[in-house]
Design an enzyme around this catalytic site. Structure first.
Site, mmCIF file in Angstrom:
data_model
loop_
_atom_site.group_PDB
_atom_site.id
_atom_site.type_symbol
_atom_site.label_atom_id
_atom_site.label_comp_id
_atom_site.label_asym_id
_atom_site.label_seq_id
_atom_site.Cartn_x
_atom_site.Cartn_y
_atom_site.Cartn_z
ATOM 1 N N CYS A 1 -0.960 6.176 10.127
ATOM 2 C CA CYS A 1 0.288 5.539 10.545
ATOM 3 C C CYS A 1 0.021 4.192 11.197
ATOM 4 C CB CYS A 1 1.012 6.387 11.576
ATOM 5 S SG CYS A 1 1.473 7.981 10.995
ATOM 6 N N SER B 1 12.109 6.914 7.441
ATOM 7 C CA SER B 1 11.802 6.649 8.847
ATOM 8 C C SER B 1 12.275 5.250 9.229
ATOM 9 C CB SER B 1 10.287 6.757 9.060
ATOM 10 O OG SER B 1 9.964 6.423 10.394
ATOM 11 N N SER C 1 11.495 6.358 14.699
ATOM 12 C CA SER C 1 10.304 5.978 15.465
ATOM 13 C C SER C 1 10.761 5.692 16.883
ATOM 14 C CB SER C 1 9.647 4.730 14.863
ATOM 15 O OG SER C 1 9.157 5.037 13.586
ATOM 16 N N LEU C 2 10.640 6.674 17.722
ATOM 17 C CA LEU C 2 11.212 6.574 19.068
ATOM 18 C C LEU C 2 10.222 5.910 20.033
ATOM 19 C CD1 LEU C 2 13.788 7.366 20.612
ATOM 20 C CD2 LEU C 2 12.611 9.462 21.295
ATOM 21 N N ASN C 3 9.106 6.559 20.211
ATOM 22 C CA ASN C 3 7.940 5.963 20.892
ATOM 23 C C ASN C 3 8.056 5.710 22.384
ATOM 24 O OD1 ASN C 3 6.714 5.995 18.400
ATOM 25 N ND2 ASN C 3 7.352 3.923 17.897
ATOM 26 N N CYS D 1 1.667 -1.770 16.016
ATOM 27 C CA CYS D 1 1.611 -1.518 14.575
ATOM 28 C C CYS D 1 0.947 -2.668 13.829
ATOM 29 C CB CYS D 1 3.029 -1.315 14.050
ATOM 30 S SG CYS D 1 3.125 -1.094 12.267
ATOM 31 N N CYS E 1 6.355 -6.546 7.614
ATOM 32 C CA CYS E 1 7.493 -6.050 8.391
ATOM 33 C C CYS E 1 7.777 -7.049 9.505
ATOM 34 C CB CYS E 1 7.182 -4.675 8.987
ATOM 35 S SG CYS E 1 8.571 -3.992 9.930
ATOM 36 N N GLU F 1 0.821 -1.201 0.000
ATOM 37 C CA GLU F 1 0.000 0.000 0.000
ATOM 38 C C GLU F 1 0.859 1.258 0.000
ATOM 39 O OE1 GLU F 1 -4.073 -1.453 2.197
ATOM 40 O OE2 GLU F 1 -2.431 -0.814 3.465
ATOM 41 N N CYS G 1 6.700 -4.484 16.161
ATOM 42 C CA CYS G 1 6.308 -3.456 17.133
ATOM 43 C C CYS G 1 4.854 -3.711 17.541
ATOM 44 C CB CYS G 1 6.456 -2.070 16.528
ATOM 45 S SG CYS G 1 8.134 -1.756 15.956
ATOM 46 N N ASN H 1 -3.332 5.184 16.619
ATOM 47 C CA ASN H 1 -4.452 4.839 15.741
ATOM 48 C C ASN H 1 -4.854 3.402 16.022
ATOM 49 O OD1 ASN H 1 -4.451 7.307 14.222
ATOM 50 N ND2 ASN H 1 -2.555 6.575 13.289
ATOM 51 N N GLY I 1 6.964 -1.736 6.242
ATOM 52 C CA GLY I 1 8.334 -2.230 6.220
ATOM 53 C C GLY I 1 9.353 -1.339 6.906
ATOM 54 N N GLU I 2 10.504 -1.925 7.158
ATOM 55 C CA GLU I 2 11.619 -1.205 7.781
ATOM 56 C C GLU I 2 12.659 -0.931 6.683
ATOM 57 O OE1 GLU I 2 12.657 0.436 10.508
ATOM 58 O OE2 GLU I 2 14.465 0.616 9.307
HETATM 59 N N1 SAH Z 1 9.349 0.844 9.909
HETATM 60 C C1 SAH Z 1 9.632 2.230 9.845
HETATM 61 C C2 SAH Z 1 8.808 2.912 8.801
HETATM 62 C C3 SAH Z 1 7.312 2.851 9.044
HETATM 63 S S1 SAH Z 1 6.852 4.346 9.738
HETATM 64 C C4 SAH Z 1 9.442 2.857 11.197
HETATM 65 O O1 SAH Z 1 8.850 2.232 12.054
HETATM 66 O O2 SAH Z 1 9.909 3.972 11.368
HETATM 67 C C5 SAH Z 1 5.411 3.958 10.548
HETATM 68 C C6 SAH Z 1 5.203 4.972 11.651
HETATM 69 O O3 SAH Z 1 3.899 4.774 12.178
HETATM 70 C C7 SAH Z 1 6.171 4.772 12.792
HETATM 71 O O4 SAH Z 1 6.660 6.015 13.222
HETATM 72 C C8 SAH Z 1 5.336 4.135 13.894
HETATM 73 O O5 SAH Z 1 5.825 4.493 15.155
HETATM 74 C C9 SAH Z 1 3.963 4.683 13.589
HETATM 75 N N2 SAH Z 1 2.884 3.797 13.986
HETATM 76 C C10 SAH Z 1 2.862 2.458 13.885
HETATM 77 N N3 SAH Z 1 1.700 1.965 14.336
HETATM 78 C C11 SAH Z 1 0.964 3.034 14.737
HETATM 79 C C12 SAH Z 1 -0.343 3.174 15.265
HETATM 80 N N4 SAH Z 1 -1.136 2.121 15.469
HETATM 81 N N5 SAH Z 1 -0.775 4.419 15.565
HETATM 82 C C13 SAH Z 1 -0.002 5.491 15.313
HETATM 83 N N6 SAH Z 1 1.229 5.413 14.774
HETATM 84 C C14 SAH Z 1 1.712 4.200 14.502
HETATM 85 FE FE1 SF4 Z 2 7.656 -2.309 11.228
HETATM 86 FE FE2 SF4 Z 2 7.789 0.334 11.580
HETATM 87 FE FE3 SF4 Z 2 5.498 -1.033 12.090
HETATM 88 FE FE4 SF4 Z 2 7.607 -1.319 13.703
HETATM 89 S S1 SF4 Z 2 6.440 0.579 13.359
HETATM 90 S S2 SF4 Z 2 6.325 -2.992 12.893
HETATM 91 S S3 SF4 Z 2 9.291 -1.179 12.264
HETATM 92 S S4 SF4 Z 2 6.484 -0.770 10.116
#
Ligand code: SAH
Ligand code: SF4
Length: 355
Positions: free
Chosen positions: A347, A191, A228-230, A120, A113, A93, A117, A304, A161-162
Site C-alpha cells: 500500500c 477506496s 482511507s481514514l488514517n 504515500c 495522484c 502499476e 497525502c 510501509n 490515484g484517487e
Molecule cells: N487514493 C485512494 C486509493 C488508493 S488506496 C485512497 O487513498 O483511498 C491506497 C491505500 O494505501 C490508502 O488506504 C492509504 O491510506 C494507504 N497507504 C498509502 N501510503 C501508505 C504507506 N506508505 N504505508 C501503508 N499504507 C499506505
Molecule cells: Fe493519493 Fe490515496 Fe496516496 Fe492519498 S493515499 S496520495 S489519495 S493514492
C-alpha cells in the site's frame, strides 16, 4: 496515430451502434463484447468465432488497444507487480495479491495522484492524468490474460490515484467489470481518501448532490466502499491528508452514515499506523467513538516505509495494543500484513518507474 476506432474505448452501447453502422447483425456486438471482456482478446484477429473475412473487414476500421507490459516482478510472498505502459507513454502499476483461494487485483485509476497525502509514495508523483475507463478495465484484462488459467476473484481500487476524482471513467469501468467481465459487485472495492460529494453520488444520493460539469453518464453499481481514514481527529488528519481541510471528518463520517449498505455489508476504514502520530491508545478510543453506529471494519496497515519519507512504522506491540482496544469495543479490526514490500508493491508504494 490510429484513425481506426478502438473498440475498447467504446461503451457497450457504442459497440452496439458501431456494429449497426457497419451493417452487421446485432448479435455481433454481443460476440465482440464477450471476446474483449471475457476471452481477453488482444486483437480482432484473435476472435476466431468470426470468419477470416469478417475479421479482416472489421480490422479495416477498428482495432483493440492493449496495455504494454513493461515489467513483471514477483515478491517472496507471491505478490506480483505489473508495470504497464499506456498508449501515450505514461505508465501505471497493478498488483496481484494471492490469499488462500482469493486472487485480488489492485488497480490504478489515475497516473500519479494529486492528493498529496504525506505518507504515500504515489502522492509524491503529483497528478499526471486520469485513466480512461478502458485503461482501468484493461489492467484486469491484461493480468487475466497473463495468469490464465487462474482467475482474478476480487478487484480493489487501491492502486495509484484517487478514483472518485475520476468519477465518470471509474463508474464506466465498474459497469464493464460487473456487466461484461462478470465480476460480482460484492467482490469489488473502491477506496477513497474522502471526496464527500462523490461518496454521496456513488451511494446513489444523485439528485441531492450538486455537481459541476455534465451529468453522470451512467449509474454506479453498488460496490464496496473503503475510506482511507488514517486519523481520528481533524488536527492529525489535516496534517496527513490535505483533502481533510476541504472535507473534514464530520462531513466524511456523515457521508459514510448516509451510504446505503446492503444487509451484512460494511464500510472498510483503512488506517495507516504511523509511529507516534496516530497510534496511541487515546487515538484508538477516539476511533471507536468516531465510527460508532457505522457497520464497519477497520484495516490497520502498519506504515510501509519508502526512501525519503520521515514517518516510521510503530512497534508490533503498539499495533497489537491498538487493535485490542478496538476488539474490546466489539469492532472488527484486522492488521493488514503488508504484502510485496520487497518489490515496493505494498500500500502506498506504487510509483510506476517515475524517478
Ligand atoms: N487514493 C485512494 C486509493 C488508493 S488506496 C485512497 O487513498 O483511498 C491506497 C491505500 O494505501 C490508502 O488506504 C492509504 O491510506 C494507504 N497507504 C498509502 N501510503 C501508505 C504507506 N506508505 N504505508 C501503508 N499504507 C499506505
Ligand atoms: Fe493519493 Fe490515496 Fe496516496 Fe492519498 S493515499 S496520495 S489519495 S493514492
Amino acid at each position: 496515430m490510429h484513425t481506426k476506432t478502438n473498440l475498447k474505448a467504446l461503451t457497450p452501447q457504442q459497440v452496439v451502434s458501431f456494429v449497426h453502422d457497419a451493417g452487421l447483425p446485432s448479435f455481433r456486438a454481443r460476440q465482440l463484447l464477450h471476446w474483449i471482456y471475457e476471452k481477453c482478446a488482444h486483437s480482432i484477429g484473435e476472435i476466431t468465432e468470426f470468419s477470416l473475412a469478417l475479421r479482416k473487414r472489421l480490422s479495416v476500421q477498428s482495432y483493440l488497444s492493449n496495455l504494454t507490459l513493461l515489467k513483471r516482478q514477483t515478491s517472496e510472498d507471491g505478490t506480483e507487480k505489473f508495470l504497464f505502459a499506456l498508449e501515450d507513454g505514461e505508465s501505471i502499476e497493478s498488483v496481484l495479491i494471492p490469499d488462500k483461494n482469493r486472487l485480488t487485483l489492485c488497480i490504478s485509476s489515475q497516473v500519479g495522484c494529486g492528493m498529496g497525502c504525506l505518507f504515500c509514495l504515489t502522492g509524491t508523483l503529483g497528478f499526471k492524468r486520469n485513466l480512461k475507463a478502458y485503461e482501468i478495465v484493461d489492467q484486469g484484462i491484461a493480468v487475466s490474460r497473463i495468469i490464465t488459467p487462474k482467475r482474478i476473484t476480487h478487484i480493489v481500487f487501491m492502486g495509484m490515484g484517487e478514483p472518485l476524482l475520476n468519477f465518470d471513467e471509474v463508474v464506466d469501468s465498474l459497469c464493464r467489470m460487473t456487466d461484461l467481465m462478470k465480476i460480482s459487485k460484492r467482490r469489488i472495492t473502491l477506496s477513497t481518501a474522502g471526496i464527500v460529494p462523490r461518496i454521496l453520488e456513488l451511494g446513489g444520493a444523485g439528485g441531492s448532490v450538486r455537481r459541476t460539469g455534465p451529468p453522470p453518464r451512467m449509474r454506479a453499481p453498488r460496490v464496496n466502499l473503503a475510506i482511507s481514514l488514517n486519523a481520528p481527529t481533524d488536527k492529525v488528519r489535516d496534517m496527513l491528508m490535505p483533502i481533510n481541510k476541504t472535507y473534514p471528518l464530520k462531513s466524511l463520517i456523515d457521508a459514510c452514515r448516509r451510504f446505503p449498505l446492503e444487509p451484512r455489508r460494511r464500510i472498510t476504514f483503512e488506517y495507516v499506523m504511523l509511529n507516534g502520530i496516530n497510534d496511541s491508545a487515546a487515538d484508538a478510543k477516539r476511533l471507536i467513538i468516531l465510527l460508532k453506529g457505522i457497520p464497519s471494519k477497520v484495516n490497520l496497515i502498519p506504515f510501509n516505509p519508502y526512501h525519503g519519507c520521515g514517518f516510521r512504522r510503530p512497534l508490533d506491540e503498539t499495533v497489537l495494543r491498538f487493535q485490542q482496544i478496538l476488539l474490546d469495543a466489539h469492532m472488527t479490526a484486522l492488521i493488514r500484513k503488508s504484502k510485496g514490500q520487497d518489490i515496493l508493491a505494498a500500500c502506498g508504494q506504487l510509483k510506476a518507474g517515475y524517478a
